[in-house]
Design a protein around this motif. Structure first.
Motif, mmCIF file in Angstrom:
data_model
loop_
_atom_site.group_PDB
_atom_site.id
_atom_site.type_symbol
_atom_site.label_atom_id
_atom_site.label_comp_id
_atom_site.label_asym_id
_atom_site.label_seq_id
_atom_site.Cartn_x
_atom_site.Cartn_y
_atom_site.Cartn_z
ATOM 1 N N SER A 123 -6.190 3.266 -0.798
ATOM 2 C CA SER A 123 -4.807 3.324 -0.351
ATOM 3 C C SER A 123 -4.390 4.799 -0.320
ATOM 4 N N TYR A 154 4.936 5.813 -2.705
ATOM 5 C CA TYR A 154 3.900 4.959 -3.281
ATOM 6 C C TYR A 154 4.270 3.505 -3.039
ATOM 7 N N ARG A 201 0.833 -1.209 0.000
ATOM 8 C CA ARG A 201 0.000 0.000 0.000
ATOM 9 C C ARG A 201 0.864 1.254 0.000
ATOM 10 N N ASP A 202 0.251 2.350 -0.406
ATOM 11 C CA ASP A 202 0.935 3.641 -0.392
ATOM 12 C C ASP A 202 1.164 4.077 1.051
ATOM 13 N N ARG A 258 -7.440 1.118 -10.800
ATOM 14 C CA ARG A 258 -6.549 2.173 -10.296
ATOM 15 C C ARG A 258 -7.328 3.258 -9.560
ATOM 16 N N TRP A 287 -8.282 1.705 -6.290
ATOM 17 C CA TRP A 287 -7.090 1.591 -5.436
ATOM 18 C C TRP A 287 -6.687 2.950 -4.863
ATOM 19 N N SER A 288 -6.795 4.001 -5.667
ATOM 20 C CA SER A 288 -6.405 5.332 -5.181
ATOM 21 C C SER A 288 -7.322 5.816 -4.065
ATOM 22 N N ARG A 312 -2.715 8.030 -0.612
ATOM 23 C CA ARG A 312 -1.529 8.402 -1.396
ATOM 24 C C ARG A 312 -0.688 9.424 -0.638
ATOM 25 N N HIS A 342 1.140 2.187 -12.246
ATOM 26 C CA HIS A 342 1.630 3.407 -12.885
ATOM 27 C C HIS A 342 2.521 3.087 -14.080
ATOM 28 N N THR A 378 0.610 0.536 -6.583
ATOM 29 C CA THR A 378 0.522 1.796 -7.325
ATOM 30 C C THR A 378 1.653 1.908 -8.341
ATOM 31 N N LYS A 379 2.850 1.524 -7.952
ATOM 32 C CA LYS A 379 3.990 1.611 -8.869
ATOM 33 C C LYS A 379 3.812 0.679 -10.069
#
Length: 188
Positions: free
Chosen positions: A74, A11, A5-6, A67, A70-71, A76, A19, A15-16
């Motif tokens: 998690s 991050y 998780r961020d 995404r 997830w944002s 940011r 991304h 997320t990475k």
């Protein structure tokens, strides 16, 4: 080591991977899409490339939905305090635009396909339901929207990268956001 998780200043792995994986997929989709539209309509590889483009576009759209979710679940990392108010607002606006376009571009591609009378499938294995009925006029509009939004997405990505590079190389070292998404060491 990066967690899943961020975190407050970095991050996480999910997320990475999203991304960088989506960045690579998007670049490939744009290159293949540009190439295939330049082929003669009778070229058999055009249909093959179009099928692949649609399949990866559908995967991209599903990743974009994930995404967004997830944002939201998690937390940011916060933007550095040394950034001015306008820089923070611009960063948030560009990020929002990126998310909107990451959903809208593949949706317009699916609409273009449906309005042309064709479904979208995943490599011919799973066919998505037709959302729109055949309508050649709307297919033309969806195509124009798809192309325009691809250009808008490319422009937003250029601004996103330019901002990260500006903060890395021109601003106070405390403004450097690039290490959050990469393995680069923070500037000192």
């Amino acid at each position: 080591m990066t967690g899943i998780r961020d975190a407050e200043f970095k991050y996480g792995a999910v997320t990475k991977v999203l991304h960088w994986g989506m960045a690579l997929m998007l670049l490939t989709l744009v290159v293949v899409g540009s190439y295939m539209t330049g082929l003669d309509k009778t070229d058999p590889s055009r249909l093959q490339l179009m099928g692949m483009h649609k399949s990866f576009g559908a995967i991209f759209m599903q990743l974009a939905v994930f995404r967004v979710i997830w944002s939201r679940i998690s937390a940011r990392p916060q933007l550095p305090e040394v950034l001015s108010g306008w820089e923070k607002r611009l960063s948030r606006a560009i990020t929002a635009l990126l998310y909107i376009l990451m959903l809208a571009v593949p949706f317009s591609g699916m609409a273009m396909s449906n309005f042309s009378g064709f479904p979208v499938s995943l490599f011919g294995l799973v066919e998505f339901p037709m959302v729109f009925t055949k309508n050649p006029e709307m297919a033309g509009l969806a195509k124009q929207a798809h192309v325009a939004m691809v250009y808008a997405l490319m422009g937003a990505i250029v601004l996103h990268v330019a901002g990260a590079l500006k903060h890395r190389y021109l601003d106070d070292p405390k403004a450097d956001v690039l290490p959050r998404m990469t393995s680069l060491k923070p500037r000192v």
